[in-house]
Design an enzyme around this catalytic site. Structure first.
Site, PDB file in Angstrom:
ATOM      1  N   HIS A 153       0.843  -1.216   0.000  1.00 17.29           N
ATOM      2  CA  HIS A 153       0.000   0.000   0.000  1.00 17.29           C
ATOM      3  C   HIS A 153       0.872   1.258   0.000  1.00 17.29           C
ATOM      4  O   HIS A 153       0.431   2.309   0.459  1.00 17.29           O
ATOM      5  CB  HIS A 153      -0.943   0.031   1.205  1.00 17.29           C
ATOM      6  CG  HIS A 153      -1.691  -1.237   1.434  1.00 17.29           C
ATOM      7  ND1 HIS A 153      -2.946  -1.479   0.918  1.00 17.29           N
ATOM      8  CD2 HIS A 153      -1.342  -2.371   2.103  1.00 17.29           C
ATOM      9  CE1 HIS A 153      -3.339  -2.693   1.278  1.00 17.29           C
ATOM     10  NE2 HIS A 153      -2.381  -3.261   1.985  1.00 17.29           N
ATOM     11  N   SER A 274      15.188  22.025 -15.488  1.00 20.15           N
ATOM     12  CA  SER A 274      14.004  22.827 -15.766  1.00 20.15           C
ATOM     13  C   SER A 274      14.467  24.176 -16.298  1.00 20.15           C
ATOM     14  O   SER A 274      15.470  24.721 -15.841  1.00 20.15           O
ATOM     15  CB  SER A 274      13.203  23.021 -14.487  1.00 20.15           C
ATOM     16  OG  SER A 274      12.382  24.174 -14.600  1.00 20.15           O
ATOM     17  N   GLU A 287       9.834   9.025 -16.805  1.00 19.46           N
ATOM     18  CA  GLU A 287       8.440   9.401 -17.037  1.00 19.46           C
ATOM     19  C   GLU A 287       7.985   8.984 -18.434  1.00 19.46           C
ATOM     20  O   GLU A 287       6.846   8.568 -18.634  1.00 19.46           O
ATOM     21  CB  GLU A 287       8.268  10.907 -16.858  1.00 19.46           C
ATOM     22  CG  GLU A 287       8.459  11.354 -15.419  1.00 19.46           C
ATOM     23  CD  GLU A 287       8.581  12.875 -15.321  1.00 19.46           C
ATOM     24  OE1 GLU A 287       7.547  13.537 -15.214  1.00 19.46           O
ATOM     25  OE2 GLU A 287       9.707  13.384 -15.375  1.00 19.46           O
TER      26      GLU A 287
END
Ligand code: ARG
Length: 455
Positions: A153, A274, A287
């Site tokens: 979990h 970035s 990603e």
């Protein structure tokens, strides 16, 4: 190529919707290979003269050299790679080129070319999977005893070793390789000689062409052979399963690289910055591996829906079989290579992993197990006692193994000092020696066994 009974040429849009050359030119090598095997057989069988067969074979070599040097042009008027290659052959050797298509149709030709292409693609994927497996083995061996929190979990559950965690992905890839291997074995039958749909009256030798193209045998039923795309779906389904595995590994790297986790630092080569936030170091490759899995699933669904409900034998819908396979193959190749690079170069922050494993009361199960083993307490009761110990540690803000013995015996008098032997995260992982368990000794044995295996 087929204009004999037509008075007019096709409409421009007809040409455009019909053409597959923009994408199927990618199979030019397989197309030439298939034609070489076919014409050699036609010559041996006396279906074309030895001299014509030799002329055609030489012409095909020249066409292949042209394609190699100049690329394959998008000639929509010639529809597809099969007609383009034949047209180029005719430019080279004249009307004798027209004998190549004897006892053959584009239907068995495309089925053969595409099988050859998917077989080559499968071999590439198998090599790429092996490379990622090797990277995982190396890192797993290095971190056989590095403790990290294991989760259920996504909550700290029990300590595990990083090596064990990485070896879980090695297992997934082992199954992926086995699925691609199965797909390859089933694929390896040759449709060539099935002709348009019904076979041919010419005395062809299908065993010879199958052998020449590296197939195990010819396909058994001409109708099935020209309309079967199971081999492409097998490839896509294996690719999908593999992509799903890679997306899970990618997701873990993304989570682990985030500041609240801080379990991994990706190397510069596998991170991006970035343009606005100078401190950022983004796991873009991971990603995209996670994202590309969606496109690979989409490609698989696309071909399944194309094939659904098609009557026998060939229908032009089936021309749409190639783009999804090409797309999935390219994406899967990128994903495997990127994950390999990330695994090879990542810095695992084992100090941080250990601190989190120690902070999460992850050895609570070890305390309960100790009560069962050493004090004969039933597990359910031991679970309850341990819950109280965890509560006590939480209230006083200490780790489980930092609770004073007096605090533990106050909760249950059957607890004694020996319990501290099992409460550390190292003791916990070292004790889990059951088959498939996380103990460092198990991880080392799993790595050694995997190195000795061939898939
Ligand atoms: N370009 C076609 C394909 O990819 C080749 C087979 C065409 N056969 C036909 N009878 N029109 O499926």
């Amino acid at each position: 190529m087929w204009g004999g009974r037509f008075a007019e040429g096709p409409a421009a849009v007809m040409r455009e919707i019909n053409a597959s050359i923009p994408f199927d030119k990618r199979m030019w090598r397989q197309d030439v290979r298939g034609s070489q095997a076919h014409v050699a057989m036609l010559g041996t069988q006396g279906i074309v003269s030895g001299e014509d067969a030799a002329t055609i074979a030489r012409g095909l070599d020249e066409v292949a050299a042209d394609f190699e040097r100049d690329g394959v042009p998008d000639d929509l008027a010639l529809e597809d790679i099969h007609m383009l290659t034949e047209a180029r052959l005719a430019e080279r050797i004249g009307p004798v080129a027209g004998r190549l298509h004897t006892a053959r149709s584009r239907n068995d030709q495309v089925a053969t070319d595409f099988r050859l292409w998917v077989r080559d693609a499968t071999d590439e994927v198998l090599a790429a999977i092996a490379a990622l497996q090797a990277a995982l083995l190396a890192r797993a061996e290095e971190h056989a005893a590095s403790v990290m929190p294991g989760f259920t979990h996504l909550q700290s559950a029990q300590p595990v070793t990083l090596g064990h965690h990485l070896m879980a992905y090695h297992e997934m890839l082992r199954r992926d390789a086995s699925r691609f291997g199965d797909a390859r074995r089933r694929l390896n039958e040759c449709p060539l000689g099935s002709a348009a749909l019904a076979g041919t009256g010419f005395p062809i030798d299908r065993d010879a062409t199958a052998r020449a193209l590296g197939f195990d045998r010819p396909t058994r039923n001409s109708l099935d052979a020209v309309s079967d795309r199971d081999f492409a779906l097998d490839y896509l389904q294996a690719a999908t399963q593999c992509a799903l595995h890679l997306s899970r590994l990618a997701e873990e790297f993304i989570l682990w690289a985030s500041q609240p986790f801080g379990f991994v630092a990706l190397s510069d080569a596998w991170s991006t910055g970035s343009s606005i936030m100078p401190q950022k170091r983004n796991p873009d490759a991971a990603e995209l591996v996670r994202g590309h899995a969606g496109r690979i699933v989409g490609a698989t669904v696309s071909l399944m829906v194309t094939m659904k409900g098609l009557p026998l034998a060939y229908s032009k819908d089936m021309q749409d079989d190639k783009p999804p396979v090409f797309e999935a193959h390219d994406l899967l190749g990128l994903c495997l290579a990127a994950m390999t690079g990330m695994v090879e170069t990542a810095t695992f922050r084992t100090d941080r992993m250990r601190a989190v494993a120690e902070a999460g009361y992850a050895t609570a199960t070890d305390l309960a197990d100790w009560l069962v083993r050493e004090a004969g307490v039933p597990f359910r009761e031991a679970h309850h006692i341990t819950g109280r110990a965890v509560k006590r540690a939480e209230d006083t803000g200490v780790k489980l193994d930092a609770l004073p013995l007096a605090a533990l015996t106050a909760i249950d008098s059957r607890i004694d000092a020996r319990v501290f032997d099992v409460l550390s995260v190292d003791a916990s992982v070292a004790s889990r020696t059951s088959h498939g368990g996380t103990a460092p000794a198990n991880v080392r044995a799993a790595v050694a066994a995997a190195r000795g295996e061939t898939t």
